[in-house]
Enzyme design. Structure first.
Site: not given
Length: 223
Positions: A34, A73
């Protein structure tokens, strides 16, 4: 068999190499990374150097090699596609909400010979996928609002998964459906039956007393 992609977001980063090897030895199919920039989501994690070091730790220490699933992200992810490809990403997924020219970004990822994925936030409509199905290898649905690990699954996402399953099946294309957020032993069966191919599990695996048992259970599920 459901694929399991443990997120290392909740790991102790001072021992990240060991964690990567442990997770793979426990039976993980992918490693989920992530990447957060503190702008697109309200948190910051790590950049290409960290991904590269984690990949090298796997190559040196793990009993087998598995794909690295790098989830960007970040705003304007097209600026960093080459960096993460060089770092070792096997799947590179970008948010529909984060790039103005989504189709161009997906084509850029695929031009490097790796798998391209698109991610949708919980409130983003599936209709945004209508014209990019030819350009994706995976579609990830966020089942929590992105930015932090350990959040609770949003129940409305079960229907969204079912709807996406119908879209992918009707397309006849080989596209994996992946979910990220709030996966645990209590809801995994329902999620698999809804149509999920790949489950990202962070604290449910990395923080489990018996992570092998958790991964074995997730593997036992099918749609």
């Amino acid at each position: 068999m459901t694929k399991v992609a443990p997120s290392i977001l909740t790991a102790d980063f001072s021992e990240i190499g060991k964690t990567i090897c442990d997770v793979i030895d426990w039976g993980a199919d992918w490693i989920h990374c992530d990447v957060m920039d503190g702008v697109f989501v309200p948190n910051m994690t790590f950049g290409p150097k960290m991904v590269k070091d984690m990949k090298q730790a796997m190559v040196k220490g793990a009993k087998k090699q598995v794909p690295f699933d790098v989830h960007l992200m970040i705003t304007q992810p097209e600026r960093y596609v080459e960096d993460y490809v060089k770092a070792g990403a096997d799947y590179l997924t970008v948010h529909q909400e984060a790039t103005v020219h989504l189709q161009r970004t997906l084509r850029l990822i695929k031009s490097y010979g790796i798998k391209a994925g698109v991610v949708l936030n919980p409130s983003t409509s599936l209709s945004t996928l209508d014209y990019i199905l030819d350009d994706v290898d995976s579609i990830m649905l966020m089942t929590v609002n992105p930015g932090f690990g350990g959040q609770k699954f949003i129940p409305a996402m079960v229907q969204k998964i079912k709807d996406l399953r119908k879209i992918v099946d009707a397309s006849g294309k080989d596209i994996l459906i992946e979910i990220d957020g709030g996966v645990n032993m209590n809801n995994a069966k329902e999620l698999a039956e809804a149509g999920v191919d790949v489950m990202v599990a962070g604290s449910a695996v990395v923080g489990a007393e018996d992570p092998v048992k958790v991964i074995d259970y997730l593997h036992s599920l099918s749609r």
